[in-house]
Design an enzyme around this catalytic site. Structure first.
Site, PDB file in Angstrom:
ATOM      1  N   ARG A  65      42.758  35.851  19.054  1.00  0.00           N
ATOM      2  CA  ARG A  65      43.833  36.622  18.415  1.00  0.00           C
ATOM      3  C   ARG A  65      45.221  36.232  18.910  1.00  0.00           C
ATOM      4  O   ARG A  65      46.219  36.552  18.262  1.00  0.00           O
ATOM      5  CB  ARG A  65      43.547  38.122  18.563  1.00  0.00           C
ATOM      6  CG  ARG A  65      42.462  38.590  17.608  1.00  0.00           C
ATOM      7  CD  ARG A  65      42.007  39.983  17.893  1.00  0.00           C
ATOM      8  NE  ARG A  65      40.844  40.010  18.754  1.00  0.00           N
ATOM      9  CZ  ARG A  65      40.493  41.026  19.520  1.00  0.00           C
ATOM     10  NH1 ARG A  65      41.234  42.111  19.536  1.00  0.00           N
ATOM     11  NH2 ARG A  65      39.423  40.967  20.270  1.00  0.00           N
ATOM     12  N   GLU A 102      33.599  41.566  31.143  1.00  0.00           N
ATOM     13  CA  GLU A 102      32.967  42.842  31.491  1.00  0.00           C
ATOM     14  C   GLU A 102      31.483  42.627  31.824  1.00  0.00           C
ATOM     15  O   GLU A 102      30.969  43.160  32.788  1.00  0.00           O
ATOM     16  CB  GLU A 102      33.133  43.817  30.321  1.00  0.00           C
ATOM     17  CG  GLU A 102      33.231  45.247  30.788  1.00  0.00           C
ATOM     18  CD  GLU A 102      33.625  46.175  29.658  1.00  0.00           C
ATOM     19  OE1 GLU A 102      33.981  45.690  28.569  1.00  0.00           O
ATOM     20  OE2 GLU A 102      33.556  47.394  29.883  1.00  0.00           O
TER      21      GLU A 102
HETATM   22  O1  LIG Z   1      42.005  41.433  29.512  1.00  0.00           O
HETATM   23  P1  LIG Z   1      40.582  41.112  29.126  1.00  0.00           P
HETATM   24  O2  LIG Z   1      39.587  42.075  29.714  1.00  0.00           O
HETATM   25  O3  LIG Z   1      40.226  39.684  29.412  1.00  0.00           O
HETATM   26  O4  LIG Z   1      40.424  41.342  27.552  1.00  0.00           O
HETATM   27  C1  LIG Z   1      41.384  40.937  26.621  1.00  0.00           C
HETATM   28  C2  LIG Z   1      40.855  39.850  25.740  1.00  0.00           C
HETATM   29  O5  LIG Z   1      39.738  40.362  24.995  1.00  0.00           O
HETATM   30  C3  LIG Z   1      39.925  40.073  23.626  1.00  0.00           C
HETATM   31  O6  LIG Z   1      39.453  38.804  23.298  1.00  0.00           O
HETATM   32  P2  LIG Z   1      37.894  38.436  23.201  1.00  0.00           P
HETATM   33  O7  LIG Z   1      37.481  37.732  24.471  1.00  0.00           O
HETATM   34  O8  LIG Z   1      37.148  39.653  22.793  1.00  0.00           O
HETATM   35  O9  LIG Z   1      37.883  37.313  22.090  1.00  0.00           O
HETATM   36  P3  LIG Z   1      38.354  37.280  20.536  1.00  0.00           P
HETATM   37  O10 LIG Z   1      39.878  37.206  20.547  1.00  0.00           O
HETATM   38  O11 LIG Z   1      37.733  36.002  20.097  1.00  0.00           O
HETATM   39  O12 LIG Z   1      37.829  38.491  19.837  1.00  0.00           O
HETATM   40  C4  LIG Z   1      41.434  40.114  23.457  1.00  0.00           C
HETATM   41  O13 LIG Z   1      41.855  39.443  22.276  1.00  0.00           O
HETATM   42  C5  LIG Z   1      41.924  39.455  24.718  1.00  0.00           C
HETATM   43  O14 LIG Z   1      41.963  38.038  24.606  1.00  0.00           O
HETATM   44  N1  LIG Z   2      39.723  47.917  23.345  1.00  0.00           N
HETATM   45  C1  LIG Z   2      39.917  46.705  22.845  1.00  0.00           C
HETATM   46  N2  LIG Z   2      40.387  46.551  21.578  1.00  0.00           N
HETATM   47  C2  LIG Z   2      40.591  45.309  21.068  1.00  0.00           C
HETATM   48  N3  LIG Z   2      40.358  44.177  21.743  1.00  0.00           N
HETATM   49  C3  LIG Z   2      39.905  44.291  22.993  1.00  0.00           C
HETATM   50  N4  LIG Z   2      39.608  43.351  23.929  1.00  0.00           N
HETATM   51  C4  LIG Z   2      39.187  43.978  25.045  1.00  0.00           C
HETATM   52  N5  LIG Z   2      39.211  45.318  24.877  1.00  0.00           N
HETATM   53  C5  LIG Z   2      39.660  45.535  23.599  1.00  0.00           C
END
Ligand SMILES: O=P(O)(O)OC[C@H]1O[C@H](OP(=O)(O)OP(=O)(O)O)[C@H](O)[C@@H]1O
Ligand SMILES: Nc1ncnc2[nH]cnc12
Length: 176
Positions: A65, A102
């Site tokens: 994202r 996590e």
């Molecule tokens: O601070 P953190 O605990 O690391 O979490 C934040 C990250 O989690 C989500 O991405 P995700 O890894 O879910 O990947 P995505 O963007 O492909 O959905 C979000 O877009 C951040 O990059």
């Molecule tokens: N609560 C949340 N909503 C959207 N993206 C996330 N990535 C990690 N935690 C999230």
């Protein structure tokens, strides 16, 4: 319509129990359905980055994202954009770090020539939760001998204190 930044924030939606039970998911995609909201959001981030007074050479966006906002900010600043991708997606020589999520581990990579020695970098992502992802991205930039001058997010989940895991200053448009 011309959006204010408060109207942009109001477009973020919440979904309970997504992607798994107990998670309150913050969904930024409605912002991207409204070009005027995107315009307001990008201008806001560009102003905040310029207000640091730091020279910026590269905007780094996190898979996936962070790819929505990062290139728009880079274009407006007139600087390079470079992606941090999940492992095994980038061709050529890469820098690689393993980081804690996590549940279990994940891998982030950057192309070895995406940032050069001494370049100043802003890291952009949609959301800061535990800070594991952005911390790993900071480590990658340091491996390439770049300097992170700011970590910028649309949303910071305040309870998780992700900014405590980060070395650079943090800016978040909204706290949840
Ligand atoms: O601070 P953190 O605990 O690391 O979490 C934040 C990250 O989690 C989500 O991405 P995700 O890894 O879910 O990947 P995505 O963007 O492909 O959905 C979000 O877009 C951040 O990059
Ligand atoms: N609560 C949340 N909503 C959207 N993206 C996330 N990535 C990690 N935690 C999230």
């Amino acid at each position: 319509m011309v959006y204010t930044i408060e109207q942009v924030k109001a477009l973020v939606r919440e979904f309970a129990d997504f992607p798994s039970k107990g998670i309150l998911f913050r969904d930024i995609f409605p912002i991207f359905r409204e070009p005027a909201a995107v315009e307001c959001l990008v201008s806001h981030f560009v102003e905040r980055i310029q207000a640091t007074g730091k020279q910026v050479d590269v905007v780094v966006g996190l898979d996936a994202r962070g790819f929505l906002l990062g290139p728009l900010i880079a274009l407006r600043l007139g600087v390079a954009f470079a992606p941090v991708r999940k492992g095994g997606k980038l061709p050529g020589s890469v820098a690689r770090v393993t980081y804690q999520k996590e549940y279990g581990e994940d891998v982030f990579e950057m192309q070895a020539d995406a940032v050069t020695k001494g370049q100043q970098v802003v890291i952009v992502d949609d959301l800061l939760a535990t800070g594991g992802s952005c911390g790993a991205a900071e480590e990658l930039v340091h491996k390439l001998e770049g300097v992170v001058v700011l970590d910028a997010f649309i949303i910071r989940l305040a309870g998780l204190e992700g900014d405590k895991r980060l070395r650079a200053p943090v800016y978040a448009l909204m706290e949840c």
